[in-house]
Design a protein around this motif. Structure first.
Motif, PDB file in Angstrom:
ATOM      1  N   ILE A   1      23.637  93.846   0.219  1.00 21.19           N
ATOM      2  CA  ILE A   1      23.450  93.008  -0.963  1.00 21.19           C
ATOM      3  C   ILE A   1      24.647  92.068  -1.053  1.00 21.19           C
ATOM      4  CG2 ILE A   1      23.214  92.965  -3.474  1.00 21.19           C
ATOM      5  CD1 ILE A   1      22.094  95.827  -3.288  1.00 21.19           C
ATOM      6  N   GLN A   2      24.389  90.783  -1.029  1.00 23.82           N
ATOM      7  CA  GLN A   2      25.443  89.783  -1.019  1.00 23.82           C
ATOM      8  C   GLN A   2      25.961  89.515  -2.430  1.00 23.82           C
ATOM      9  OE1 GLN A   2      24.127  86.099   0.698  1.00 23.82           O
ATOM     10  NE2 GLN A   2      26.199  85.350   1.081  1.00 23.82           N
ATOM     11  N   ALA A   3      27.275  89.428  -2.571  1.00 22.83           N
ATOM     12  CA  ALA A   3      27.864  89.080  -3.861  1.00 22.83           C
ATOM     13  C   ALA A   3      27.628  87.606  -4.148  1.00 22.83           C
ATOM     14  CB  ALA A   3      29.362  89.362  -3.850  1.00 22.83           C
ATOM     15  N   ARG A   4      27.279  87.301  -5.382  1.00 26.09           N
ATOM     16  CA  ARG A   4      27.144  85.904  -5.778  1.00 26.09           C
ATOM     17  C   ARG A   4      28.526  85.264  -5.802  1.00 26.09           C
ATOM     18  NH1 ARG A   4      24.063  86.786 -11.319  1.00 26.09           N
ATOM     19  NH2 ARG A   4      25.719  88.357 -11.399  1.00 26.09           N
ATOM     20  N   PRO A   5      28.628  83.970  -5.516  1.00 27.64           N
ATOM     21  CA  PRO A   5      29.944  83.347  -5.371  1.00 27.64           C
ATOM     22  C   PRO A   5      30.868  83.530  -6.569  1.00 27.64           C
ATOM     23  CG  PRO A   5      28.242  81.906  -4.540  1.00 27.64           C
ATOM     24  CD  PRO A   5      27.538  83.048  -5.218  1.00 27.64           C
ATOM     25  N   GLY A   6      30.408  83.160  -7.795  1.00 25.30           N
ATOM     26  CA  GLY A   6      31.301  83.258  -8.951  1.00 25.30           C
ATOM     27  C   GLY A   6      32.614  82.567  -8.646  1.00 25.30           C
ATOM     28  N   TYR A   7      33.740  83.241  -8.984  1.00 23.99           N
ATOM     29  CA  TYR A   7      35.019  82.683  -8.569  1.00 23.99           C
ATOM     30  C   TYR A   7      35.568  83.443  -7.378  1.00 23.99           C
ATOM     31  CZ  TYR A   7      36.876  86.360 -11.716  1.00 23.99           C
ATOM     32  OH  TYR A   7      37.158  87.540 -12.349  1.00 23.99           O
ATOM     33  N   SER A   8      34.709  84.229  -6.706  1.00 17.83           N
ATOM     34  CA  SER A   8      35.083  84.898  -5.467  1.00 17.83           C
ATOM     35  C   SER A   8      34.859  83.913  -4.329  1.00 17.83           C
ATOM     36  CB  SER A   8      34.238  86.164  -5.271  1.00 17.83           C
ATOM     37  OG  SER A   8      34.409  87.052  -6.340  1.00 17.83           O
ATOM     38  N   LYS A   9      35.825  83.012  -4.143  1.00 10.49           N
ATOM     39  CA  LYS A   9      35.682  81.946  -3.157  1.00 10.49           C
ATOM     40  C   LYS A   9      36.778  82.051  -2.099  1.00 10.49           C
ATOM     41  CE  LYS A   9      33.664  78.714  -6.507  1.00 10.49           C
ATOM     42  NZ  LYS A   9      33.808  77.412  -7.207  1.00 10.49           N
ATOM     43  N   PHE A  10      36.387  81.738  -0.868  1.00 10.69           N
ATOM     44  CA  PHE A  10      37.321  81.782   0.247  1.00 10.69           C
ATOM     45  C   PHE A  10      37.898  80.386   0.442  1.00 10.69           C
ATOM     46  CE2 PHE A  10      34.841  85.505   0.443  1.00 10.69           C
ATOM     47  CZ  PHE A  10      35.648  86.473   1.015  1.00 10.69           C
ATOM     48  N   ARG A  11      39.011  80.149  -0.237  1.00 10.78           N
ATOM     49  CA  ARG A  11      39.575  78.805  -0.314  1.00 10.78           C
ATOM     50  C   ARG A  11      40.174  78.327   1.007  1.00 10.78           C
ATOM     51  NH1 ARG A  11      40.388  81.544  -5.005  1.00 10.78           N
ATOM     52  NH2 ARG A  11      39.693  80.557  -6.938  1.00 10.78           N
ATOM     53  N   MET A  12      40.409  79.257   1.938  1.00 11.92           N
ATOM     54  CA  MET A  12      40.971  78.839   3.214  1.00 11.92           C
ATOM     55  C   MET A  12      39.894  78.370   4.190  1.00 11.92           C
ATOM     56  SD  MET A  12      40.040  82.120   3.328  1.00 11.92           S
ATOM     57  CE  MET A  12      41.312  83.265   2.857  1.00 11.92           C
ATOM     58  N   LEU A  13      38.605  78.491   3.796  1.00 15.03           N
ATOM     59  CA  LEU A  13      37.502  78.085   4.650  1.00 15.03           C
ATOM     60  C   LEU A  13      36.883  76.784   4.152  1.00 15.03           C
ATOM     61  CD1 LEU A  13      35.732  81.545   5.165  1.00 15.03           C
ATOM     62  CD2 LEU A  13      37.339  80.401   6.708  1.00 15.03           C
ATOM     63  N   PRO A  14      36.365  75.962   5.040  1.00 16.56           N
ATOM     64  CA  PRO A  14      35.750  74.695   4.624  1.00 16.56           C
ATOM     65  C   PRO A  14      34.633  74.915   3.607  1.00 16.56           C
ATOM     66  CG  PRO A  14      36.032  74.767   7.011  1.00 16.56           C
ATOM     67  CD  PRO A  14      36.355  76.139   6.508  1.00 16.56           C
ATOM     68  N   GLY A  15      34.667  74.153   2.510  1.00 16.38           N
ATOM     69  CA  GLY A  15      33.635  74.246   1.492  1.00 16.38           C
ATOM     70  C   GLY A  15      33.843  75.350   0.477  1.00 16.38           C
ATOM     71  N   ASN A  16      34.934  76.103   0.591  1.00 18.44           N
ATOM     72  CA  ASN A  16      35.214  77.208  -0.351  1.00 18.44           C
ATOM     73  C   ASN A  16      34.004  78.120  -0.554  1.00 18.44           C
ATOM     74  OD1 ASN A  16      37.747  76.077  -0.703  1.00 18.44           O
ATOM     75  ND2 ASN A  16      37.160  74.971  -2.551  1.00 18.44           N
ATOM     76  N   PRO A  17      33.470  78.717   0.507  1.00 16.32           N
ATOM     77  CA  PRO A  17      32.264  79.531   0.364  1.00 16.32           C
ATOM     78  C   PRO A  17      32.512  80.845  -0.368  1.00 16.32           C
ATOM     79  CG  PRO A  17      33.160  79.805   2.551  1.00 16.32           C
ATOM     80  CD  PRO A  17      33.984  78.725   1.887  1.00 16.32           C
ATOM     81  N   GLY A  18      31.418  81.459  -0.845  1.00 11.42           N
ATOM     82  CA  GLY A  18      31.499  82.792  -1.412  1.00 11.42           C
ATOM     83  C   GLY A  18      31.383  83.835  -0.314  1.00 11.42           C
ATOM     84  N   PRO A  19      31.328  85.124  -0.692  1.00  6.90           N
ATOM     85  CA  PRO A  19      31.247  86.198   0.300  1.00  6.90           C
ATOM     86  C   PRO A  19      29.994  86.107   1.169  1.00  6.90           C
ATOM     87  CG  PRO A  19      31.881  87.064  -1.839  1.00  6.90           C
ATOM     88  CD  PRO A  19      31.464  85.643  -2.070  1.00  6.90           C
ATOM     89  N   SER A  20      30.110  86.613   2.393  1.00 15.24           N
ATOM     90  CA  SER A  20      28.985  86.641   3.325  1.00 15.24           C
ATOM     91  C   SER A  20      28.054  87.820   3.022  1.00 15.24           C
ATOM     92  CB  SER A  20      29.497  86.778   4.764  1.00 15.24           C
ATOM     93  OG  SER A  20      30.277  85.676   5.142  1.00 15.24           O
TER      94      SER A  20
END
Length: 404
Positions: free
Chosen positions: A143-162
């Protein structure tokens, strides 16, 4: 009455007196109740090995009078995280680096626990450490976590969890916790704190919104609590009674996690009651804080309730500690009133390495935190030690008044 106590009472600070008294934690006598909460600072540059700059950071706060310090969260195995430069504790190199820190803390008269951490689904498959591990992202259920403010800022586009994969054999991770606990002992820590909250792996097993398993690790309250309890048992087998604490966030809200109140109470009442039988040194509960919740369409993700009045009666054999947005004065009041046994302060330690001394001598706290440098390089880059020290180890100690 001690000379120190006379001093701060004469300054009209008697309400803080309980913070200056010792506390017994297992077999350790902590010199005071100025506890430092785990603080993410991201200075393990360029990789995940603690540095000499971190030795200075922890030494400063021990020298400044901390009684007990909990380390920043350390990864039990190589994996990605929301932020770059998080430390690990899975290798001999980590052990040697952390030993410099524990030695420095002990030289200044304080104790230090390591916080052990497995992030679970709050991870991204493209983070450098996750790529290097060659492993998928594990969770109780896919079950994937919804992005919310859980963002990977070091990756292009600041994606949420995989999207994670279901962990087929939870016992494998339990053994990784055991190994990490053993390494923490080798590194000279005085105990370990298991992170069972925050929406990370142990919390994901507890929560019905993230655990949809039908085997012995899911379904009933007893099954969902099994993973966390087995981790605590494994770590306690390494350390013995009175040297293992745990951090809990039953009000949820952080990293897209949280159950309805009835399920929350049923789950955590059981989990806490069973954990209290294991000879833990303490349980640290985070209070509900609206600013830490995730809101969508005006509705919070967490489950607001009073964690102190709800769970304090269940904690009989361990110390009951709290954390989350306390001032030193409120901490002293909660301890003096008997609501809690102790309070971990976080924010106050960032800009005040000498926090106890400032309170003892009535010196105002430094409230000017360099927020732009609270963490290390968010993009995963590498800064010089001089740049990393800014907003980290350059906060000044106050000038103390001369003795009469």
């Amino acid at each position: 009455m001690s000379s120190v106590e006379t001093h701060y009472q004469s300054k009209g600070l008697e309400e803080f007196s309980v913070l200056f008294t010792p506390i017994q934690l297992g077999t350790l006598t902590i010199r005071n109740k100025f506890f430092m909460a785990p603080l993410t600072r991201d200075r393990n540059v360029p990789d995940n090995i603690p540095t000499n700059l971190m030795v200075e950071y922890y030494r400063q706060r021990a020298k400044g009078g901390a009684g007990l310090i909990i380390s920043e969260a350390m990864l039990i195995t190589q994996q990605g995280t929301l932020w770059p430069h998080a430390p690990g504790i899975w290798s001999d190199e980590h052990v040697r680096a952390w030993k410099k820190i524990t030695d420095a803390v002990h030289e200044e008269g304080a104790y230090i626990y390591s916080q052990l951490w497995q992030v679970g689904r709050i991870n991204h498959i493209d983070t450098p450490q996750q790529v290097a591990s060659g492993e998928p992202i594990y969770a109780p259920s896919a079950i994937q976590a919804r992005p919310g403010y859980s963002k990977f800022r070091m990756l292009p586009g600041n994606p949420g969890p995989s999207m994670p994969v279901e962990l087929k054999d939870p016992r494998r991770i339990i053994e990784q916790f055991r190994h990490a606990a053993f390494n923490a002992k080798r590194a000279g820590f005085d105990g370990v704190e298991v992170h069972t909250g925050g929406g990370y792996l142990i919390h994901e097993f507890l929560d019905t919104t993230t655990n949809k398993r039908t085997d012995e690790w899911g379904g009933s309250v007893e099954n969902r609590a099994r993973f966390g309890l087995e981790v605590l048992k494994a770590v306690t087998e390494v350390w013995g009674p009175g040297r293992v604490g745990m951090k809990l966030t039953p009000a949820g809200g952080y990293n897209d996690i949280g159950m309805p109140l009835e399920e929350t109470l049923e789950t955590f009442n059981y989990f806490i009651t069973e954990a209290d039988k294991l000879g833990l040194s303490y349980m640290m509960f985070l209070r509900y804080e609206v600013s830490r919740d995730e809101f969508r369409d005006g509705k919070g993700r967490g489950t607001p309730h009073d964690v102190i009045s709800t769970y304090r009666p269940l904690v009989i054999n361990s110390k009951f500690f709290t954390n989350q947005s306390y001032t030193p004065l409120e901490a002293a009041q909660h301890i003096s009133s008997g609501k809690v046994d102790g309070v971990f302060l976080g924010t106050a330690w960032i800009a005040n390495p000498d926090l106890p001394k400032r309170i003892e001598y009535g010196i105002p706290l430094n409230t000017s935190i360099d927020m732009g440098r609270l963490y290390g390089p968010k993009d995963g880059g590498v800064l010089s030690e001089e740049e990393l020290a800014k907003g980290y180890t350059d906060y000044p100690f106050a000038e103390l008044p001369l003795a009469n």
